[in-house]
Design an enzyme around this catalytic site. Structure first.
Site, PDB file in Angstrom:
ATOM      1  N   CYS A 253      17.261  22.391 -19.618  1.00 25.37           N
ATOM      2  CA  CYS A 253      16.216  21.438 -20.043  1.00 25.37           C
ATOM      3  C   CYS A 253      15.724  20.602 -18.869  1.00 25.37           C
ATOM      4  CB  CYS A 253      16.747  20.501 -21.124  1.00 25.37           C
ATOM      5  SG  CYS A 253      17.231  21.345 -22.627  1.00 25.37           S
TER       6      CYS A 253
HETATM    7  C1  BEZ Z   1      20.550  23.512 -21.335  1.00 28.16           C
HETATM    8  O1  BEZ Z   1      19.463  22.921 -21.287  1.00 28.16           O
HETATM    9  O2  BEZ Z   1      21.091  23.922 -20.327  1.00 28.16           O
HETATM   10  C2  BEZ Z   1      21.214  23.730 -22.671  1.00 28.16           C
HETATM   11  C3  BEZ Z   1      20.919  22.910 -23.737  1.00 28.16           C
HETATM   12  C4  BEZ Z   1      21.550  23.090 -24.947  1.00 28.16           C
HETATM   13  C5  BEZ Z   1      22.474  24.127 -25.076  1.00 28.16           C
HETATM   14  C6  BEZ Z   1      22.736  24.958 -23.993  1.00 28.16           C
HETATM   15  C7  BEZ Z   1      22.102  24.772 -22.784  1.00 28.16           C
END
Ligand code: BEZ
Length: 209
Positions: free
Chosen positions: A45
C-alpha cells in the site's frame, strides 16, 4: 451482486485527509478514480499511494480526480503520509478517505469476505462525467496495481466515449484504433478518411485527435 459496469456510482460524503468530501460535488463534470487499499502502514500500500501521488499530474491532464480509501481512520492516514514520502519520495497530493465504519467500503463492495472481512481489497472504480461506473478492477492484497495501466485504460475510455472507436490489445496513446461496427463503411469514409479494412469486421484508422 457487486457494482456492475454502467451502474450509477454510489454517492457519499466522507472524511478525508483533505477534509469532508462529497463524491459527486468533488468530481463535478470530470472523471474520477476511487481506489481502495487494505490497510495503512503496510508495504504494498505504501508503494501504491506513492505511485499515484507521482502520477497525479497525468491524472490532472486527463481531467480525472483520484481518491483513495481504506478502513483506517484519517488520523492514521496523516501519520502514514510521512512514511509514504520517506519511501517513495512523493507527497500525498489527493484525498484519502478514512472509512472506519465502512460506509464507502460497503457501498462499493470493497470488503471481500473470502479474502479478509476486516480489510478493503485493492479495488479500482473509474467513474465517468455521467457518474456511471466505466471500469472496475479488483486485485488481491499481495499484488500491487499497475497505475500506468490505469492511465492507459483512462485514455482508451476517454477516446471511445468521444468517438465511435475501440482500442485493440495493448493499445497505447497515439496508435491506430478500431472503428466500431456502429459506423457504416460510408460514414467511416467521411469520418475516418483512408481507414483500412483488415477484415470486414475489423477496420482500423489513425487515432482521432
Ligand atoms: C500490503 O500493503 O503490503 C498488504 C496489506 C494488507 C495485507 C497484505 C499486504
Amino acid at each position: 451482486m457487486g457494482i456492475q459496469l454502467g451502474d450509477e456510482a454510489p454517492d457519499f460524503t466522507a472524511e478525508t485527509t483533505e477534509g469532508k468530501l462529497n463524491l459527486y460535488e468533488y468530481l463535478g463534470d470530470g472523471w474520477g478514480i476511487l481506489f481502495s487499499h487494505p490497510k495503512d502502514f503496510t508495504p504494498v500500500c505504501t508503494t501504491e499511494l506513492g505511485a499515484v501521488a507521482r502520477l497525479k499530474p497525468e491524472f490532472d491532464k486527463r481531467n480525472t480526480k483520484v481518491i483513495a480509501v481504506s478502513v483506517d481512520p484519517v488520523d492514521s492516514h496523516h501519520q502514514w503520509a510521512q512514511d509514504i514520502e520517506d519511501v517513495t519520495g512523493a507527497t500525498l497530493n489527493y484525498p484519502v478517505i478514512g472509512d472506519p465504519d465502512r460506509t464507502v467500503a460497503d457501498l462499493y463492495g470493497m470488503i471481500h469476505p473470502n479474502a479478509n472481512d476486516t480489510l478493503t481489497v485493492r479495488s479500482v472504480f473509474v467513474i465517468g462525467p455521467d457518474k456511471k461506473v466505466k471500469l472496475t478492477l479488483t486485485y488481491p492484497a499481495a499484488t500491487g496495481r499497475n497505475f500506468d495501466e490505469i492511465l492507459r485504460v483512462l485514455d482508451s475510455l476517454q477516446l471511445t466515449a468521444k468517438h465511435q472507436v475501440a482500442t485493440p490489445a495493448d493499445w497505447k496513446q497515439g496508435e491506430d484504433v478500431i472503428i466500431t461496427g456502429a459506423v457504416s463503411d460510408e460514414d467511416a469514409a467521411t469520418r475516418f478518411p483512408g481507414y483500412k479494412t483488415v477484415k470486414p469486421y475489423l477496420r482500423t484508422t489513425a487515432q482521432p485527435k
